[in-house]
Design a protein around this motif. Structure first.
Motif, PDB file in Angstrom:
ATOM      1  N   SER A  58       0.828  -1.206   0.000  1.00  0.00           N
ATOM      2  CA  SER A  58       0.000   0.000   0.000  1.00  0.00           C
ATOM      3  C   SER A  58       0.867   1.263   0.000  1.00  0.00           C
ATOM      4  CB  SER A  58      -0.925   0.024   1.221  1.00  0.00           C
ATOM      5  OG  SER A  58      -1.793  -1.086   1.196  1.00  0.00           O
ATOM      6  N   ASP A  94      -5.595   0.540   4.492  1.00  0.00           N
ATOM      7  CA  ASP A  94      -5.301   1.019   3.146  1.00  0.00           C
ATOM      8  C   ASP A  94      -5.843   2.421   2.947  1.00  0.00           C
ATOM      9  OD1 ASP A  94      -3.874  -1.114   1.991  1.00  0.00           O
ATOM     10  OD2 ASP A  94      -5.713  -2.278   1.985  1.00  0.00           O
ATOM     11  N   ARG A  97      -3.649   4.944   4.691  1.00  0.00           N
ATOM     12  CA  ARG A  97      -2.382   5.189   4.027  1.00  0.00           C
ATOM     13  C   ARG A  97      -2.575   5.951   2.728  1.00  0.00           C
ATOM     14  NH1 ARG A  97      -1.086   0.101   5.045  1.00  0.00           N
ATOM     15  NH2 ARG A  97      -0.921   0.541   7.242  1.00  0.00           N
ATOM     16  N   GLU A 143      -3.860  -3.921  -5.848  1.00  0.00           N
ATOM     17  CA  GLU A 143      -3.058  -4.456  -4.739  1.00  0.00           C
ATOM     18  C   GLU A 143      -3.689  -5.732  -4.208  1.00  0.00           C
ATOM     19  OE1 GLU A 143      -2.376  -1.946  -1.257  1.00  0.00           O
ATOM     20  OE2 GLU A 143      -2.043  -3.746  -0.060  1.00  0.00           O
TER      21      GLU A 143
HETATM   22 MG   LIG Z   1      -1.969  -3.015   1.957  1.00  0.00          MG
END
Ligand SMILES: [Mg+2]
Ligand SMILES: Nc1nc2c(ncn2[C@@H]2O[C@H](COP(=O)(O)OP(=O)(O)OP(=O)(O)O)[C@@H](O)[C@H]2O)c(=O)[nH]1
Length: 314
Positions: A58, A94, A97, A143
């Motif tokens: 991430s 996620d 971030r 991801e």
């Molecule tokens: Mg991640």
């Protein structure tokens, strides 16, 4: 529905999000949506970012977003969490971030959980990527935690697969993990600020030397995503792999393989649901009794059902 599709095609984020929700909930409108979007897709660069939990995927995605945006590109992110029962919403970590991008109209972020069905993750992810592609995203980053077959399948959706490794995590185990190494187009040894990164790089290179040589030799690069180090080099490696796919026979074969997979997936789903329906209609006490008493055999019964299914369609 047509209005919703038009708004999504013009890039309106809320409409795009609604279309992805339809896909995720396996709505009966999916086929109609995908038929209309498909002709607009096929332009985006789809990048898979996979690797062990906590490898820094991430964080890398976050830095790559900045990098691609600098080139004036519209970016879409799909974070797949196969272990998460949540869908349509957020994976908190996620989101946190990547929250700098959450209000950015040029960046679309979406987390997807599983629906528990086999093949469900990869199918929904694939369709979500097609939607983002058709709706004008130039780059789509997916991801996924690289721990099982379904993740490997997800990764087949991508043009370029980046495998994120880290020092000091039982290198041999992570490197030898069956299936994952072969699908990597770019190796990123992240957390290179930590001890042992050079050893991982050397190990991967040895492994590549021992593997059958292909037209594309995957580069092995060090990154420290948190420190914003090595990101330009990683992006350049991804871009040169894209260029390789554009101009080589191997790239064409890969696109064809993906198209085949698409058609086969749809066929399999359609046939399975037709057969299920036919069997549900036919299945009653009488049939089961006839089978038990051997007045009928399951092979002939299945043959009859299939004849019915196919004659009904054509
Ligand atoms: Mg991640
Ligand atoms: N030392 C160091 N830490 C990093 C680096 N990149 C990421 N991290 C840290 O590693 C932890 C995990 O990072 P994530 O980006 O969440 O990793 P991830 O692979 O997305 O994790 P999951 O999605 O949970 O599998 C965080 O605490 C990051 O701050 C790096 O280059 N160096």
């Amino acid at each position: 529905m047509d209005q919703l599709i038009q708004r999504a095609l013009s890039g309106e984020p809320r409409s795009v999000a609604r279309l992805i929700s339809l896909v995720e909930s396996d709505s009966p409108f999916v086929e109609r949506v995908m038929k209309q979007l498909y002709p607009h897709s096929g332009k985006a660069q789809i990048i898979g970012i996979t690797g062990s939990p906590g490898a820094g995927k991430s964080t890398l995605v976050d830095k790559l977003i900045r990098r691609f945006k600098k080139d004036g590109k519209q970016v879409g992110i799909i974070a797949v969490d196969p272990s998460s029962p949540f869908s349509g919403g957020a994976i908190l970590g996620d989101r946190l971030r990547m929250q700098d991008h959450a209000l950015d109209p040029d960046v679309f972020i979406r987390s997807m959980g599983t629906r528990g069905s086999l093949g469900g993750v990869s199918r929904a992810t694939h369709e979500a990527a097609l939607i983002l592609d058709a709706c004008g995203k130039d780059v789509i980053l997916i991801e996924t935690v690289g721990v099982g077959q379904s993740e490997i399948d997800i990764v087949k959706i991508a043009d370029t697969v980046c495998l994120v490794l880290v020092p000091g995590m039982g290198d041999d185990v992570q490197i030898m993990k069956a299936g994952i190494m072969e699908i990597a187009d770019v190796f990123l040894v992240n957390k290179a600020d930590r001890e042992g990164a050079d050893k991982v790089v050397a190990d991967v290179r040895i492994m590549l030397d021992l593997s059958p040589q292909k037209a594309w030799r995957p580069p092995v690069l060090k990154t420290a995503a948190e420190k914003d180090t090595g990101i330009d080099e990683a992006a350049a490696a991804i871009d040169s792999h894209s260029a390789f796919l554009q101009k080589t026979e191997e790239g064409r074969m890969r696109r064809y393989a993906r198209l085949e997979m698409e058609v086969e997936g749809i066929l399999r789903r359609e046939i399975a649901s037709l057969v299920e329906r036919a069997w549900a209609e036919r299945k009653d006490q009488g049939v089961l009794e006839a089978l038990e008493e051997r007045r009928m055999d399951p092979y002939s019964l299945a043959g009859d059902l299939l004849d019915g299914v196919f004659s009904a369609r054509g």
